[in-house]
Motif scaffolding. Sequence first.
Motif, PDB file in Angstrom:
ATOM      1  N   MET A 113       0.846  -1.181   0.000  1.00  0.00           N
ATOM      2  CA  MET A 113       0.000   0.000   0.000  1.00  0.00           C
ATOM      3  C   MET A 113       0.894   1.248   0.000  1.00  0.00           C
ATOM      4  N   ALA A 114       0.650   2.117  -0.945  1.00  0.00           N
ATOM      5  CA  ALA A 114       1.406   3.366  -1.019  1.00  0.00           C
ATOM      6  C   ALA A 114       0.914   4.328   0.050  1.00  0.00           C
ATOM      7  N   GLU A 115       1.844   4.983   0.704  1.00  0.00           N
ATOM      8  CA  GLU A 115       1.470   5.958   1.727  1.00  0.00           C
ATOM      9  C   GLU A 115       0.876   7.203   1.089  1.00  0.00           C
ATOM     10  N   LYS A 116      -0.064   7.806   1.778  1.00  0.00           N
ATOM     11  CA  LYS A 116      -0.680   9.047   1.329  1.00  0.00           C
ATOM     12  C   LYS A 116       0.162  10.233   1.779  1.00  0.00           C
ATOM     13  N   THR A 117       0.225  11.234   0.940  1.00  0.00           N
ATOM     14  CA  THR A 117       0.921  12.474   1.267  1.00  0.00           C
ATOM     15  C   THR A 117      -0.081  13.454   1.875  1.00  0.00           C
ATOM     16  N   LEU A 118       0.435  14.527   2.441  1.00  0.00           N
ATOM     17  CA  LEU A 118      -0.445  15.579   2.943  1.00  0.00           C
ATOM     18  C   LEU A 118      -1.296  16.148   1.816  1.00  0.00           C
ATOM     19  N   GLN A 119      -0.698  16.351   0.641  1.00  0.00           N
ATOM     20  CA  GLN A 119      -1.445  16.918  -0.484  1.00  0.00           C
ATOM     21  C   GLN A 119      -2.564  15.990  -0.934  1.00  0.00           C
ATOM     22  N   GLU A 120      -2.288  14.708  -1.011  1.00  0.00           N
ATOM     23  CA  GLU A 120      -3.333  13.749  -1.392  1.00  0.00           C
ATOM     24  C   GLU A 120      -4.465  13.740  -0.370  1.00  0.00           C
ATOM     25  N   THR A 121      -4.109  13.839   0.897  1.00  0.00           N
ATOM     26  CA  THR A 121      -5.116  13.842   1.956  1.00  0.00           C
ATOM     27  C   THR A 121      -5.924  15.127   1.922  1.00  0.00           C
ATOM     28  N   GLU A 122      -5.263  16.240   1.707  1.00  0.00           N
ATOM     29  CA  GLU A 122      -5.992  17.511   1.582  1.00  0.00           C
ATOM     30  C   GLU A 122      -6.924  17.463   0.375  1.00  0.00           C
ATOM     31  N   ASN A 123      -6.465  16.907  -0.731  1.00  0.00           N
ATOM     32  CA  ASN A 123      -7.313  16.775  -1.916  1.00  0.00           C
ATOM     33  C   ASN A 123      -8.545  15.926  -1.598  1.00  0.00           C
ATOM     34  N   PHE A 124      -8.348  14.848  -0.839  1.00  0.00           N
ATOM     35  CA  PHE A 124      -9.462  13.998  -0.426  1.00  0.00           C
ATOM     36  C   PHE A 124     -10.480  14.803   0.390  1.00  0.00           C
ATOM     37  N   VAL A 125      -9.998  15.535   1.387  1.00  0.00           N
ATOM     38  CA  VAL A 125     -10.866  16.316   2.267  1.00  0.00           C
ATOM     39  C   VAL A 125     -11.645  17.360   1.466  1.00  0.00           C
ATOM     40  N   ARG A 126     -10.971  18.053   0.593  1.00  0.00           N
ATOM     41  CA  ARG A 126     -11.638  19.077  -0.228  1.00  0.00           C
ATOM     42  C   ARG A 126     -12.657  18.448  -1.179  1.00  0.00           C
ATOM     43  N   SER A 127     -12.330  17.303  -1.721  1.00  0.00           N
ATOM     44  CA  SER A 127     -13.240  16.595  -2.621  1.00  0.00           C
ATOM     45  C   SER A 127     -14.506  16.152  -1.882  1.00  0.00           C
ATOM     46  N   VAL A 128     -14.338  15.635  -0.679  1.00  0.00           N
ATOM     47  CA  VAL A 128     -15.496  15.237   0.131  1.00  0.00           C
ATOM     48  C   VAL A 128     -16.395  16.443   0.382  1.00  0.00           C
ATOM     49  N   ALA A 129     -15.800  17.549   0.804  1.00  0.00           N
ATOM     50  CA  ALA A 129     -16.585  18.755   1.099  1.00  0.00           C
ATOM     51  C   ALA A 129     -17.355  19.213  -0.138  1.00  0.00           C
ATOM     52  N   GLU A 130     -16.689  19.242  -1.268  1.00  0.00           N
ATOM     53  CA  GLU A 130     -17.345  19.678  -2.502  1.00  0.00           C
ATOM     54  C   GLU A 130     -18.478  18.725  -2.885  1.00  0.00           C
ATOM     55  N   HIS A 131     -18.215  17.439  -2.820  1.00  0.00           N
ATOM     56  CA  HIS A 131     -19.214  16.429  -3.186  1.00  0.00           C
ATOM     57  C   HIS A 131     -20.453  16.500  -2.280  1.00  0.00           C
ATOM     58  N   LYS A 132     -20.234  16.730  -0.995  1.00  0.00           N
ATOM     59  CA  LYS A 132     -21.339  16.753  -0.027  1.00  0.00           C
ATOM     60  C   LYS A 132     -22.034  18.114   0.069  1.00  0.00           C
ATOM     61  N   GLY A 133     -21.424  19.151  -0.530  1.00  0.00           N
ATOM     62  CA  GLY A 133     -22.001  20.483  -0.413  1.00  0.00           C
ATOM     63  C   GLY A 133     -21.674  21.153   0.903  1.00  0.00           C
ATOM     64  N   TRP A 134     -20.584  20.718   1.547  1.00  0.00           N
ATOM     65  CA  TRP A 134     -20.138  21.289   2.806  1.00  0.00           C
ATOM     66  C   TRP A 134     -19.003  22.270   2.532  1.00  0.00           C
ATOM     67  N   ILE A 135     -18.619  23.024   3.538  1.00  0.00           N
ATOM     68  CA  ILE A 135     -17.414  23.845   3.471  1.00  0.00           C
ATOM     69  C   ILE A 135     -16.441  23.329   4.527  1.00  0.00           C
ATOM     70  N   LEU A 136     -15.202  23.779   4.416  1.00  0.00           N
ATOM     71  CA  LEU A 136     -14.196  23.412   5.416  1.00  0.00           C
ATOM     72  C   LEU A 136     -14.053  24.522   6.437  1.00  0.00           C
ATOM     73  N   ASN A 137     -13.679  24.137   7.630  1.00  0.00           N
ATOM     74  CA  ASN A 137     -13.328  25.081   8.672  1.00  0.00           C
ATOM     75  C   ASN A 137     -12.296  26.046   8.094  1.00  0.00           C
ATOM     76  N   ARG A 138     -12.432  27.335   8.356  1.00  0.00           N
ATOM     77  CA  ARG A 138     -11.508  28.302   7.753  1.00  0.00           C
ATOM     78  C   ARG A 138     -10.225  28.503   8.545  1.00  0.00           C
ATOM     79  N   ASP A 139     -10.092  27.850   9.687  1.00  0.00           N
ATOM     80  CA  ASP A 139      -8.866  27.914  10.474  1.00  0.00           C
ATOM     81  C   ASP A 139      -7.851  26.942   9.852  1.00  0.00           C
TER      82      ASP A 139
END
Length: 113
Positions: free
Chosen positions: A1-27
């Motif tokens: 299993m390839a390890e995830k990078t911070l960028q890949e994880t951030e992309n995942f989080v942003r993708s989830v928010a966009e898909h669900k119609g949510w926003i991310l905490n601004r902090d």
Amino acid sequence: MAEKTLQETENFVRSVAEHKGWILNRDEDFIGHLIEGLRVNYNRYGFYQCPCRDSYGTREKDKDIMCPCDYAQADIDEFGQCFCGLYLAPDFYETHDDIDGIPERRPEDLYPD
């Protein structure tokens, strides 16, 4: 299993928010810690397990707390935020002053010992 990078994880989080119609905490510092926790958990367990909850470390026992957890939508509908405070309702900053702690919805019988 390839390890995830911070960028890949951030992309995942942003993708989830966009898909669900949510926003991310601004902090940015706060969400940076949560993204790092998700990355660590993915690299440890092989899935994005909620960094705010204790884990069994197995997909089967933790499937309800895989990000976004099974409780996120109900928490956002009721409180405007998920348990971690990562994902927020789209109008969160118009209706809330700040991120608050919210009750845990995960049933106690699902907690690790």
